[in-house]
Design a protein around this motif. Structure first.
Motif, PDB file in Angstrom:
ATOM      1  N   LEU A 145       0.835  -1.198   0.000  1.00 15.77           N
ATOM      2  CA  LEU A 145       0.000   0.000   0.000  1.00 15.77           C
ATOM      3  C   LEU A 145       0.873   1.253   0.000  1.00 15.77           C
ATOM      4  O   LEU A 145       0.597   2.225  -0.705  1.00 15.77           O
ATOM      5  N   LEU A 146       1.942   1.222   0.778  1.00 15.86           N
ATOM      6  CA  LEU A 146       2.880   2.343   0.802  1.00 15.86           C
ATOM      7  C   LEU A 146       3.488   2.574  -0.579  1.00 15.86           C
ATOM      8  O   LEU A 146       3.548   3.706  -1.068  1.00 15.86           O
ATOM      9  N   ALA A 301       3.259  13.186   8.383  1.00 24.40           N
ATOM     10  CA  ALA A 301       3.246  11.726   8.301  1.00 24.40           C
ATOM     11  C   ALA A 301       3.821  11.243   6.979  1.00 24.40           C
ATOM     12  O   ALA A 301       4.488  10.201   6.920  1.00 24.40           O
ATOM     13  N   TRP A 302       3.581  12.005   5.913  1.00 24.39           N
ATOM     14  CA  TRP A 302       4.087  11.581   4.615  1.00 24.39           C
ATOM     15  C   TRP A 302       5.612  11.528   4.583  1.00 24.39           C
ATOM     16  O   TRP A 302       6.197  10.724   3.868  1.00 24.39           O
ATOM     17  N   ALA A 303       6.254  12.386   5.359  1.00 24.38           N
ATOM     18  CA  ALA A 303       7.714  12.372   5.396  1.00 24.38           C
ATOM     19  C   ALA A 303       8.229  11.043   5.936  1.00 24.38           C
ATOM     20  O   ALA A 303       9.261  10.535   5.496  1.00 24.38           O
ATOM     21  N   ALA A 304       7.499  10.470   6.885  1.00 24.28           N
ATOM     22  CA  ALA A 304       7.891   9.171   7.428  1.00 24.28           C
ATOM     23  C   ALA A 304       7.767   8.086   6.368  1.00 24.28           C
ATOM     24  O   ALA A 304       8.643   7.222   6.230  1.00 24.28           O
ATOM     25  N   LEU A 305       6.673   8.119   5.612  1.00 23.23           N
ATOM     26  CA  LEU A 305       6.470   7.115   4.573  1.00 23.23           C
ATOM     27  C   LEU A 305       7.506   7.254   3.464  1.00 23.23           C
ATOM     28  O   LEU A 305       8.029   6.265   2.948  1.00 23.23           O
ATOM     29  N   GLN A 306       7.821   8.488   3.104  1.00 21.56           N
ATOM     30  CA  GLN A 306       8.828   8.719   2.074  1.00 21.56           C
ATOM     31  C   GLN A 306      10.214   8.277   2.552  1.00 21.56           C
ATOM     32  O   GLN A 306      11.008   7.760   1.774  1.00 21.56           O
ATOM     33  N   LYS A 307      10.484   8.476   3.834  1.00 20.31           N
ATOM     34  CA  LYS A 307      11.755   8.046   4.409  1.00 20.31           C
ATOM     35  C   LYS A 307      11.873   6.528   4.351  1.00 20.31           C
ATOM     36  O   LYS A 307      12.922   5.977   4.011  1.00 20.31           O
ATOM     37  N   MET A 308      10.789   5.847   4.683  1.00 15.70           N
ATOM     38  CA  MET A 308      10.786   4.384   4.606  1.00 15.70           C
ATOM     39  C   MET A 308      11.074   3.910   3.200  1.00 15.70           C
ATOM     40  O   MET A 308      11.855   2.983   2.979  1.00 15.70           O
ATOM     41  N   SER A 309      10.432   4.541   2.248  1.00 15.85           N
ATOM     42  CA  SER A 309      10.586   4.127   0.859  1.00 15.85           C
ATOM     43  C   SER A 309      11.994   4.376   0.354  1.00 15.85           C
ATOM     44  O   SER A 309      12.618   3.507  -0.252  1.00 15.85           O
ATOM     45  N   SER A 310      12.536   5.558   0.615  1.00 14.45           N
ATOM     46  CA  SER A 310      13.868   5.904   0.101  1.00 14.45           C
ATOM     47  C   SER A 310      14.970   5.116   0.795  1.00 14.45           C
ATOM     48  O   SER A 310      15.995   4.796   0.192  1.00 14.45           O
ATOM     49  N   ALA A 311      14.755   4.779   2.084  1.00 15.49           N
ATOM     50  CA  ALA A 311      15.771   4.055   2.846  1.00 15.49           C
ATOM     51  C   ALA A 311      15.571   2.549   2.793  1.00 15.49           C
ATOM     52  O   ALA A 311      16.358   1.811   3.374  1.00 15.49           O
ATOM     53  N   HIS A 312      14.500   2.102   2.107  1.00 16.27           N
ATOM     54  CA  HIS A 312      14.172   0.672   2.061  1.00 16.27           C
ATOM     55  C   HIS A 312      14.032   0.098   3.469  1.00 16.27           C
ATOM     56  O   HIS A 312      14.474  -1.013   3.756  1.00 16.27           O
ATOM     57  N   ALA A 313      13.415   0.895   4.343  1.00 14.86           N
ATOM     58  CA  ALA A 313      13.215   0.486   5.731  1.00 14.86           C
ATOM     59  C   ALA A 313      11.752   0.126   5.959  1.00 14.86           C
ATOM     60  O   ALA A 313      10.855   0.674   5.304  1.00 14.86           O
ATOM     61  N   SER A 314      11.506  -0.776   6.892  1.00 11.37           N
ATOM     62  CA  SER A 314      10.133  -1.188   7.187  1.00 11.37           C
ATOM     63  C   SER A 314       9.454  -0.238   8.164  1.00 11.37           C
ATOM     64  O   SER A 314       8.236  -0.296   8.351  1.00 11.37           O
ATOM     65  N   CYS A 315      10.236   0.644   8.795  1.00 10.75           N
ATOM     66  CA  CYS A 315       9.678   1.594   9.747  1.00 10.75           C
ATOM     67  C   CYS A 315      10.673   2.733   9.959  1.00 10.75           C
ATOM     68  O   CYS A 315      11.831   2.646   9.537  1.00 10.75           O
ATOM     69  N   GLU A 328       7.081   5.648  16.677  1.00 11.54           N
ATOM     70  CA  GLU A 328       7.536   4.979  15.467  1.00 11.54           C
ATOM     71  C   GLU A 328       6.391   4.969  14.469  1.00 11.54           C
ATOM     72  O   GLU A 328       5.216   5.063  14.851  1.00 11.54           O
ATOM     73  N   MET A 329       6.731   4.871  13.191  1.00 11.20           N
ATOM     74  CA  MET A 329       5.701   4.761  12.172  1.00 11.20           C
ATOM     75  C   MET A 329       6.149   3.727  11.158  1.00 11.20           C
ATOM     76  O   MET A 329       7.316   3.687  10.754  1.00 11.20           O
ATOM     77  N   SER A 330       5.227   2.869  10.763  1.00 11.09           N
ATOM     78  CA  SER A 330       5.507   1.845   9.762  1.00 11.09           C
ATOM     79  C   SER A 330       4.380   1.838   8.744  1.00 11.09           C
ATOM     80  O   SER A 330       3.382   2.551   8.885  1.00 11.09           O
TER      81      SER A 330
END
Length: 412
Positions: A145-146, A301-315, A328-330
């Motif tokens: 979904l992300l 909140a979108w910055a957290a999701l974008q960070k996850m995507s760019s860093a290939h992190a799950s949270c 924390e945000m995942s």
């Protein structure tokens, strides 16, 4: 233990990879390993939200000899324990009062968001009907979904209105956007627990569909009709098994695991990142291990999701101005997003999380370097957590310990 991509020693397991490519290009591939099956599914989409699902091309199934399991070094108590248990043992102790929750490929993306939220789950199997019987094609999770939201180009802070048309499109558009949704992993209940943990760690799989019998179709099928006539197939009876299930099982049997539970929890931080692949290269994995992904509390909140995507992190860790862990945000926090709530992602991250969590913030699980693996396991299970943050004396995150990290320790 030597890393094997997929060999006859994978026991009575058949991997069903759903590989997605461009429409009108039908091929089938066979790996050099006889137990690897690569049938290809293809989806084709149009702006009218309709799609065409081509039939499955199935290669012959491999049935390994029952005594062809890998030789396991019997040098440690936990190794002997894992070798003596199977997927069935874990499922027998799993508390599940409901049948498998799944969704049809024609359901909308918004329906997926709602299904995950209503049932408090992180993933849902997607199926089509073949010969009036369910045929599972993928497992969609919150990270898919992300990826979809990012693909649609949501922009933070520029005043633009995001394109929400995709929410009314079929769930099939999510399939193949990430590693987890492009391959459907299935196994049978007699798979040894050691091999299951290898899948969860070395192959970076989060959940697997367990089927009593893996359906086998004879010959290739050329009819594109979703209700094509063929020999009747038995309705598959499936259950999902996840990393959380195995972690809970290990805690329940902690008295059988031996000295490994005395290991320092800090050794688990980023341990599974050693298994890099085409989705997570070695450099990115090394950076994540040295510095966990984080944003400050003033970010949306979108910055957290974008960070996850760019860093290939799950949270990502949410920290204050001093760098101390606050929240924390995942991708799991996307559950329940719909046309009315999608704009909430532009709100400050803590405001969004408070709303999505029912009006109160939940302190993320954390541990110090002196904690033991036994304490870590207990904390993860009792707090229903999917990770623990390794923090210093000032509560600043210095590492992230995922379920994959913990499980990978049992393979050393």
């Amino acid at each position: 233990m030597q890393e094997k991509t997929c060999t006859p020693e994978m026991c009575a397991m058949v991997f069903h990879f759903r590989c997605f490519s461009q429409p009108d290009t039908r091929t089938q591939q066979r790996s050099s390993s006889p137990s690897l099956i690569l049938p290809l599914h293809f989806f084709s989409f149009s702006s009218s939200s309709s799609f065409l699902l081509f039939p499955l091309v199935t290669l012959p199934h491999f049935h390994p000899h029952p005594h062809s399991y890998p030789a396991v070094a019997m040098s440690s108590q936990h190794t002997r324990f894992l070798a003596s248990k199977t997927v069935a043992d874990v499922l027998d102790e799993k508390k599940q009062s409901h049948a498998l929750i799944d969704i049809h490929v024609t359901a909308t993306v918004e329906k997926v968001f709602d299904t995950l939220q209503a049932n408090d789950i992180l993933s849902v199997p997607v199926y089509r009907h073949f010969n009036n019987v369910k045929d599972y094609v993928a497992i969609i999770d919150t990270y898919d979904l992300l990826s979809t939201l990012e693909e649609k180009g949501f922009i933070v802070g520029d005043g633009s209105t995001p394109d929400t048309e995709f929410l009314s499109m079929p769930v099939a558009i999510l399939v193949g956007m990430t590693k987890s949704s492009s391959k459907l992993w299935t196994c049978q209940p007699n798979l040894p627990l050691t091999n299951l943990i290898e899948l969860f760690t070395k192959h970076r799989v989060h959940r697997i569909l367990v089927l009593e019998e893996i359906p086998v179709r004879a010959g290739d099928m050329d009819n594109d009709d979703d209700s094509a006539e063929a020999d009747p197939l038995p309705e598959p009876k499936g259950r999902l098994i996840s990393q959380t299930d195995v972690i809970r099982y290990l805690l329940e049997h902690n008295h059988e695991l031996g000295p490994i539970l005395d290991m320092k929890a800090e050794k688990a931080a980023g341990h599974a990142l050693q298994y890099s692949d085409e989705y997570l290269d070695t450099n990115t994995a090394g950076h994540l291990k040295q510095e966990p992904a984080s944003i400050t509390i003033d970010k949306p909140a979108w910055a957290a999701l974008q960070k996850m995507s760019s860093a290939h992190a799950s949270c990502v860790a949410i920290v204050d101005s001093d760098g101390a862990l606050v929240e924390e945000m995942s991708a799991a926090d996307l559950r329940g997003v719909n046309l009315d709530r999608i704009q909430d992602l532009n709100k400050p991250v803590l405001v969004y999380l408070k709303t999505s969590q029912g009006g109160s913030l939940k302190k993320p699980l954390s541990c110090r370097t002196e904690f033991s693996l036994a304490q870590l396991l207990s904390g993860l299970v009792l707090n229903h957590a999917h990770r623990s943050w390794l923090v210093d004396e000032q509560d600043r995150p210095i590492g992230c310990i995922s379920l994959s990290d913990v499980l990978s320790l049992f393979l050393d």
